[in-house]
Design a protein around this motif. Structure first.
Motif, PDB file in Angstrom:
ATOM      1  N   MET A  78      34.175  38.469  41.140  1.00  0.00           N
ATOM      2  CA  MET A  78      35.134  37.968  40.159  1.00  0.00           C
ATOM      3  C   MET A  78      36.535  37.988  40.766  1.00  0.00           C
ATOM      4  SD  MET A  78      35.901  39.393  36.313  1.00  0.00           S
ATOM      5  CE  MET A  78      34.244  38.966  35.773  1.00  0.00           C
ATOM      6  N   SER A  79      37.338  36.979  40.461  1.00  0.00           N
ATOM      7  CA  SER A  79      38.703  36.921  40.980  1.00  0.00           C
ATOM      8  C   SER A  79      39.664  36.593  39.846  1.00  0.00           C
ATOM      9  CB  SER A  79      38.805  35.879  42.086  1.00  0.00           C
ATOM     10  OG  SER A  79      38.450  34.592  41.605  1.00  0.00           O
ATOM     11  N   PHE A  80      40.939  36.920  40.058  1.00  0.00           N
ATOM     12  CA  PHE A  80      41.975  36.731  39.052  1.00  0.00           C
ATOM     13  C   PHE A  80      43.154  36.018  39.706  1.00  0.00           C
ATOM     14  CE2 PHE A  80      39.709  40.682  38.500  1.00  0.00           C
ATOM     15  CZ  PHE A  80      39.248  40.622  37.189  1.00  0.00           C
ATOM     16  N   LEU A  81      43.604  34.922  39.114  1.00  0.00           N
ATOM     17  CA  LEU A  81      44.754  34.193  39.621  1.00  0.00           C
ATOM     18  C   LEU A  81      45.903  34.377  38.647  1.00  0.00           C
ATOM     19  CD1 LEU A  81      44.958  31.421  41.863  1.00  0.00           C
ATOM     20  CD2 LEU A  81      46.014  30.771  39.743  1.00  0.00           C
ATOM     21  N   THR A  82      47.025  34.904  39.118  1.00  0.00           N
ATOM     22  CA  THR A  82      48.107  35.239  38.210  1.00  0.00           C
ATOM     23  C   THR A  82      49.463  35.086  38.880  1.00  0.00           C
ATOM     24  OG1 THR A  82      48.969  36.985  36.756  1.00  0.00           O
ATOM     25  CG2 THR A  82      48.056  37.689  38.866  1.00  0.00           C
ATOM     26  N   ALA A  90      44.638  35.511  48.354  1.00  0.00           N
ATOM     27  CA  ALA A  90      45.338  34.252  48.642  1.00  0.00           C
ATOM     28  C   ALA A  90      46.630  34.222  47.843  1.00  0.00           C
ATOM     29  CB  ALA A  90      44.469  33.046  48.297  1.00  0.00           C
ATOM     30  N   THR A  91      47.617  33.503  48.357  1.00  0.00           N
ATOM     31  CA  THR A  91      48.906  33.412  47.667  1.00  0.00           C
ATOM     32  C   THR A  91      49.549  32.062  47.946  1.00  0.00           C
ATOM     33  OG1 THR A  91      51.058  34.491  47.326  1.00  0.00           O
ATOM     34  CG2 THR A  91      50.225  34.428  49.584  1.00  0.00           C
ATOM     35  N   GLY A  92      50.490  31.688  47.096  1.00  0.00           N
ATOM     36  CA  GLY A  92      51.272  30.466  47.266  1.00  0.00           C
ATOM     37  C   GLY A  92      52.494  30.525  46.372  1.00  0.00           C
ATOM     38  N   GLN A 101      42.188  26.545  45.035  1.00  0.00           N
ATOM     39  CA  GLN A 101      42.497  27.088  43.716  1.00  0.00           C
ATOM     40  C   GLN A 101      43.992  27.359  43.561  1.00  0.00           C
ATOM     41  OE1 GLN A 101      39.854  30.302  42.261  1.00  0.00           O
ATOM     42  NE2 GLN A 101      38.580  29.909  44.065  1.00  0.00           N
ATOM     43  N   VAL A 102      44.598  27.924  44.611  1.00  0.00           N
ATOM     44  CA  VAL A 102      46.020  28.245  44.548  1.00  0.00           C
ATOM     45  C   VAL A 102      46.855  26.972  44.426  1.00  0.00           C
ATOM     46  CG1 VAL A 102      47.961  29.188  45.873  1.00  0.00           C
ATOM     47  CG2 VAL A 102      45.797  30.429  45.775  1.00  0.00           C
TER      48      VAL A 102
END
Length: 345
Positions: free
Chosen positions: A1-5, A48-50, A74-75
């Motif tokens: 599971m991953s979380f993008l915030t 990952a980041t952006g 996704q980012v």
């Protein structure tokens, strides 16, 4: 599971992870960012980041352990949604040469490149072509010259450069950088340029649009040192400009000399070397001096900051002096006075 915030400036742990991931990928955090996000795994470790600044996407990175999993997609999709919510649908990004194909698969299209070190891309297939087509409709007969300036604000030094070009060429295409890179808004800068050059019928004023990038917002986060940043910015500028010039029959670009500035001197040197390769001459015009003082926009900004406009009265066209002496300029003056450093922007 991953979380993008979203990662806010006060999220210290998460920001430390962003810096570490960027460093791992050979990237420094850009000084100009207004939104950052991160994709975290179930252990709340950043994968990952952006980030964004204005209508650009920047500082993209994926952990080595998770490359090939579609995380960057996704980012970028998330950042595009954030930009759409802001009303920005025309997006730009800068990437290394080896990553350009990946972003091409995400419907970004190449505008210009500097070898393998930098590729400038946008998310509109015909964006740059449409921009050049609009410029072409303003083309006049005969050869022309071009000037690109920030005019921050427009001074007699700027006017000296424009008048010199206007006296030596049939037409001068004058581009005012559209970016909001300081406390003097673009609308004000453009107005003062047009008012200050209204007596020159062979000068055609243009908004630079998003394709000419100022040094204040040029992304330097994946370049190793200041001189490399300057050289790469100049090379990108010239790559873009060389595709614009033929639309307007431009065969010469005028720039102002600035002996006290290493940045400008190096930029002008590269321009003088590279432009002839594209069939464009480069004219470096000595700076205007009045009363033994070099006319400088930074000197003018400092005087405005200090509340002493009359100190630089002799450096300003009547239209610029009239604007900053009147009540309409009060919000701009307050913005300048709120800046800690008004010389270097």
């Amino acid at each position: 599971m991953s979380f993008l915030t979203e990662i806010r400036p006060g999220d210290l742990r998460e920001n430390r992870q962003v810096d570490a991931l960027l460093q791992q990928e050979g990237i420094r955090r850009d000084a100009n960012l207004d939104y950052t996000c991160g994709l975290f795994d179930e252990d709340w470790t950043l994968t990952a980041t952006g980030s964004c600044f204005g209508n650009t996407i920047r500082c993209l990175a994926v952990s080595h352990d998770h490359q090939g999993e579609g995380l960057l997609n996704q980012v970028v999709s998330h950042l595009a949604e954030v930009q759409a919510q802001r009303g920005n649908t025309h997006l730009f990004l800068y990437t290394k040469g080896q990553s350009a194909k990946f972003f091409g698969d995400l419907n970004f299209h190449e505008i210009a490149r500097v070898g393998d070190s930098l590729v400038f891309m946008e998310n509109r297939r015909r964006g740059f072509d449409d921009y050049r087509a609009a410029l072409e409709r303003t083309r006049r007969e005969g050869e022309a010259a071009a000037i690109v300036m920030n005019a921050n604000p427009f001074t007699l030094g700027h006017l000296h450069l424009v008048e010199r070009a206007a006296a030596e060429n049939e037409t001068v295409h004058l581009f005012v950088l559209s970016e909001e890179a300081g406390p003097i808004p673009f609308a004000v800068r453009r107005r003062l340029v047009r008012e200050g050059t209204a007596h020159l019928p062979n000068v055609v004023c243009h908004d630079s649009g998003p394709y000419m990038i100022s040094s204040a917002t040029f992304p330097s986060y994946f370049l190793r040192d200041e001189d490399t940043v300057i050289r790469t910015h100049a090379a990108l500028d010239l790559a873009v400009f060389s595709r614009i010039a033929p639309c307007l029959n431009v065969t010469c670009r005028y720039v102002g000399e600035e002996p006290a500035s290493h940045v400008t001197a190096l930029y002008n040197q590269i321009m003088a070397e590279r432009l002839p390769e594209a069939g464009i001459r480069c004219r470096v015009i000595p700076r205007l001096e009045i009363g033994g003082r070099i006319v400088s926009a930074s000197t003018v900004r400092q005087a405005i900051h200090d509340g002493d406009l009359d100190r630089v009265r002799d450096m300003l066209p009547e239209s610029t002096y009239r604007f900053f002496s009147g009540p309409e300029a009060l919000p701009v003056i307050r913005a300048i006075q709120a800046e800690a450093d008004v010389v270097h922007y």
